[in-house]
Design an enzyme around this catalytic site. Structure first.
Site, PDB file in Angstrom:
ATOM      1  N   LYS A  72       0.816  -1.223   0.000  1.00  0.00           N
ATOM      2  CA  LYS A  72       0.000   0.000   0.000  1.00  0.00           C
ATOM      3  C   LYS A  72       0.846   1.268   0.000  1.00  0.00           C
ATOM      4  O   LYS A  72       2.037   1.254   0.319  1.00  0.00           O
ATOM      5  CB  LYS A  72      -0.970  -0.015   1.186  1.00  0.00           C
ATOM      6  CG  LYS A  72      -2.162  -0.918   0.897  1.00  0.00           C
ATOM      7  CD  LYS A  72      -3.229  -0.850   1.956  1.00  0.00           C
ATOM      8  CE  LYS A  72      -4.380  -1.787   1.551  1.00  0.00           C
ATOM      9  NZ  LYS A  72      -5.384  -1.917   2.625  1.00  0.00           N
ATOM     10  N   ARG A 105      -3.433  -9.922   5.455  1.00  0.00           N
ATOM     11  CA  ARG A 105      -3.874  -9.989   4.044  1.00  0.00           C
ATOM     12  C   ARG A 105      -2.751  -9.467   3.150  1.00  0.00           C
ATOM     13  O   ARG A 105      -2.410  -8.295   3.231  1.00  0.00           O
ATOM     14  CB  ARG A 105      -5.135  -9.142   3.903  1.00  0.00           C
ATOM     15  CG  ARG A 105      -5.731  -9.088   2.504  1.00  0.00           C
ATOM     16  CD  ARG A 105      -6.933  -8.142   2.500  1.00  0.00           C
ATOM     17  NE  ARG A 105      -7.534  -8.056   1.191  1.00  0.00           N
ATOM     18  CZ  ARG A 105      -7.088  -7.278   0.215  1.00  0.00           C
ATOM     19  NH1 ARG A 105      -6.022  -6.523   0.399  1.00  0.00           N
ATOM     20  NH2 ARG A 105      -7.701  -7.250  -0.949  1.00  0.00           N
TER      21      ARG A 105
HETATM   22  C1  7PJ Z   1      -8.186  -4.285   2.241  1.00  0.00           C
HETATM   23  C2  7PJ Z   1      -9.250  -5.087   1.876  1.00  0.00           C
HETATM   24  C3  7PJ Z   1      -7.822  -4.207   3.619  1.00  0.00           C
HETATM   25  C4  7PJ Z   1      -9.614  -5.745   4.050  1.00  0.00           C
HETATM   26  C5  7PJ Z   1      -8.443  -4.126   0.134  1.00  0.00           C
HETATM   27  C6  7PJ Z   1      -5.551  -3.194  -1.509  1.00  0.00           C
HETATM   28  C7  7PJ Z   1      -6.864  -2.547  -1.570  1.00  0.00           C
HETATM   29  N1  7PJ Z   1      -9.964  -5.817   2.763  1.00  0.00           N
HETATM   30  N2  7PJ Z   1      -9.404  -4.972   0.538  1.00  0.00           N
HETATM   31  N3  7PJ Z   1      -8.566  -4.956   4.473  1.00  0.00           N
HETATM   32  N4  7PJ Z   1      -7.683  -3.695   1.128  1.00  0.00           N
HETATM   33  N5  7PJ Z   1     -10.285  -6.441   4.965  1.00  0.00           N
HETATM   34  O1  7PJ Z   1      -5.397  -4.395  -1.322  1.00  0.00           O
HETATM   35  O2  7PJ Z   1      -4.574  -2.419  -1.662  1.00  0.00           O
HETATM   36  O3  7PJ Z   1      -6.897  -3.499   4.061  1.00  0.00           O
HETATM   37  S1  7PJ Z   1      -8.281  -3.662  -1.532  1.00  0.00           S
END
Ligand code: 7PJ
Length: 270
Positions: A210, A244
């Site tokens: 990010k 994640r």
């Molecule tokens: C996140 C997400 C996060 C959760 C995305 C990216 C953007 N779901 N979906 N937490 N980010 N729970 O992966 O850069 O931080 S999409």
């Protein structure tokens, strides 16, 4: 949790899974299988880009992206599939096909989402975002006390879930790094994330590749792994139960090493 974007415009990996405007099944499966082999126990499958300023997709488009990929993974791999969506119909259809978890960056705030998610019986991750949509979230994020405000928001969404029939033991919480937050906000949120453990629910954290890493280190998106590992380690120390990420193998090692150190006082051998 390994990230599997089947969007044509994901900033870090989505478009490489596309051919002629469609998600290419063999590439999706190859990416998914690799993440499982590297130690992912959950894959987070998403068909709607939520990066700042991303264009909206129709419900049908999202279904067309997510459901075939879900079916393929369910057929070929032994892994829990989480559905990264905010759309009621996507929750319902994905649950019918065997999805194991719902992950909503809008914390079930869209029309029909609470009811649909409740009906699936699945665990749900509720994420904090300031601003209502990824399109406007980064315009002028403002907080007096970001950790308290993120906690208040998540507490309210937990109550809304309980009122809709989603019991607490089905919920996970996510502070939402990068969603309506400046670099300073993201750094404070991570540094003080242990305060969110007061809610008593498992925390999920996503910082992989990010812009908070890009901004802190002045690195383009393909050079953020080391920074991402540092945030993963800190998140685990501050109570995160699910991380994640795009880079599964390196993160699994970083997390296992962190846990080995954290467990030493309990007499657990590596
Ligand atoms: C996140 C997400 C996060 C959760 C995305 C990216 C953007 N779901 N979906 N937490 N980010 N729970 O992966 O850069 O931080 S999409």
């Amino acid at each position: 949790m390994g990230i599997l974007n089947v969007t044509p415009d994901s900033f870090s990996d989505g478009n490489t899974l596309y051919q002629a405007g469609q998600p290419a099944g063999d590439k999706v499966l190859e990416r998914a299988a690799r993440m499982v082999a590297e130690g992912a126990t959950i894959l987070d499958l998403g068909g709607e880009s939520t990066r700042p300023g991303a264009t909206a997709v129709s419900v049908q488009q999202e279904l067309d992206r997510v459901l075939p990929a879900l079916e393929l993974i369910q057929r070929e791999l032994d892994v829990v599939v989480s559905i990264d969506s905010s759309t009621a119909q996507v929750f319902s259809e994905a649950a019918k096909l065997g999805a194991g978890m719902l992950n909503d960056v809008r914390a079930l705030g869209r029309d029909g989402a609470l009811v649909a998610a409740a009906a699936t019986g699945l665990p749900v991750c509720l994420m904090h975002m300031q601003g209502n949509t990824p399109a406007d979230m980064q315009l002028s994020p403002h907080y007096e006390d970001i950790v308290a405000e993120v906690g208040d928001f998540l507490r309210q969404r937990v109550l809304a879930c309980e009122q809709a029939g989603i019991s607490r033991d089905r919920l996970l919480l996510d502070p939402g790094f990068g969603f309506g937050k400046t670099l300073e906000h993201n750094l404070r949120l991570l540094n003080q994330m242990q305060r969110l453990q007061l809610l008593g629910l498992p925390l999920l954290v996503g910082t992989s590749r990010k812009s908070m890493i890009g901004q802190a280190l002045d690195r383009p998106v393909d050079q953020r792994l080391a920074g991402g590992l540092a945030t993963a380690v800190m998140a685990v120390q501050k109570g995160a139960k699910i991380i994640r990420v795009h880079d599964v193998a390196a993160t699994v090692d970083a997390v296992r090493m962190t846990e080995a150190v954290m467990m030493e006082s309990k007499g657990v051998e590596a």
